[in-house]
Design a protein around this motif. Structure first.
Motif, PDB file in Angstrom:
ATOM      1  N   LEU A   1      -5.510  -5.951  -7.960  1.00  0.00           N
ATOM      2  CA  LEU A   1      -4.365  -6.419  -8.744  1.00  0.00           C
ATOM      3  C   LEU A   1      -4.043  -7.871  -8.413  1.00  0.00           C
ATOM      4  N   PHE A   2      -4.082  -8.208  -7.127  1.00  0.00           N
ATOM      5  CA  PHE A   2      -3.810  -9.587  -6.721  1.00  0.00           C
ATOM      6  C   PHE A   2      -4.873 -10.528  -7.275  1.00  0.00           C
ATOM      7  N   ARG A   3      -6.114 -10.126  -7.149  1.00  0.00           N
ATOM      8  CA  ARG A   3      -7.228 -10.965  -7.608  1.00  0.00           C
ATOM      9  C   ARG A   3      -7.163 -11.186  -9.123  1.00  0.00           C
TER      10      ARG A   3
ATOM     11  N   ASP B   1       0.833  -1.205   0.000  1.00  0.00           N
ATOM     12  CA  ASP B   1       0.000   0.000   0.000  1.00  0.00           C
ATOM     13  C   ASP B   1       0.866   1.253   0.000  1.00  0.00           C
ATOM     14  N   GLU B   2       1.901   1.270   0.841  1.00  0.00           N
ATOM     15  CA  GLU B   2       2.787   2.436   0.912  1.00  0.00           C
ATOM     16  C   GLU B   2       3.533   2.645  -0.399  1.00  0.00           C
TER      17      GLU B   2
ATOM     18  N   THR C   1      -4.363   7.714  -3.025  1.00  0.00           N
ATOM     19  CA  THR C   1      -4.651   7.765  -1.592  1.00  0.00           C
ATOM     20  C   THR C   1      -4.413   6.394  -0.966  1.00  0.00           C
ATOM     21  N   ALA C   2      -4.307   6.358   0.342  1.00  0.00           N
ATOM     22  CA  ALA C   2      -4.120   5.099   1.058  1.00  0.00           C
ATOM     23  C   ALA C   2      -5.299   4.165   0.806  1.00  0.00           C
TER      24      ALA C   2
ATOM     25  N   ALA D   1      -5.048   0.453  -1.095  1.00  0.00           N
ATOM     26  CA  ALA D   1      -5.514  -0.814  -0.526  1.00  0.00           C
ATOM     27  C   ALA D   1      -6.463  -1.523  -1.492  1.00  0.00           C
ATOM     28  N   ALA D   2      -7.364  -0.766  -2.106  1.00  0.00           N
ATOM     29  CA  ALA D   2      -8.301  -1.356  -3.070  1.00  0.00           C
ATOM     30  C   ALA D   2      -7.562  -1.868  -4.308  1.00  0.00           C
TER      31      ALA D   2
END
Length: 155
Positions: A55-57, A34-35, A44-45, A49-50
């Motif tokens: 991206l992983f999914r 995330d960072e 944005t943070a 996170a979203a």
């Protein structure tokens, strides 16, 4: 192959499997991704996170997704930021696990979405020699098109 087993190969997942999920490595990894997204993409943070989840999914890893979508992200830069700051000291040596892996007669393949350097650091902390495994599947082996002969990212 073991005489009493129908299996000729064992696939072993590294992360949160060979070392316990309660080490905090997984949470630290998510925070670092995330960072990285915030710093590199200026999002944005909450958006970071979203993005990480999506991206992983969709692509199997955040980095693979960033590259597939055309972001200018160098794998070495990403892995250094995301894995280079993990609390590896929380992974304790596990001699029993090392002996168990050595005793398995079947072909053993180690899997991680992470890079080879992360895999080596985690195995070292566990006290497991990578040579216990017959093969390794990691970021570099899943994305050979990104690397030249010496495992460096192509320009």
């Amino acid at each position: 192959m073991a005489m009493n087993s129908p299996f000729d190969c064992v696939l072993v997942d590294l992360d949160d499997t060979l070392y316990p999920g309660d080490t905090g490595i997984g949470l630290a990894l998510k925070r670092n991704i995330d960072e990285f997204l915030v710093a590199k993409l200026g999002v944005t943070a909450e958006r970071a996170a979203a993005m990480r989840v999506e991206l992983f999914r969709t692509y199997g890893s955040s980095l693979a997704g960033l590259i597939a979508l055309g972001y200018d992200v160098h794998p070495d830069e990403y892995h250094s930021y995301v894995h280079g700051r993990l609390p590896y000291d929380r992974i304790a040596a596990d001699p029993q696990l090392a002996r168990t892996l050595q005793s398995i007669p079947q072909r053993k393949v180690l899997f991680t979405n992470s890079d080879r350097a992360h895999m080596e650091r985690a195995l070292e902390r566990l006290g497991i020699d990578v040579a216990v495994f017959d093969d390794v599947v990691c970021f570099e082996t899943m994305n050979p098109h990104l690397f030249g002969e010496r495992g460096r990212r192509r320009a």
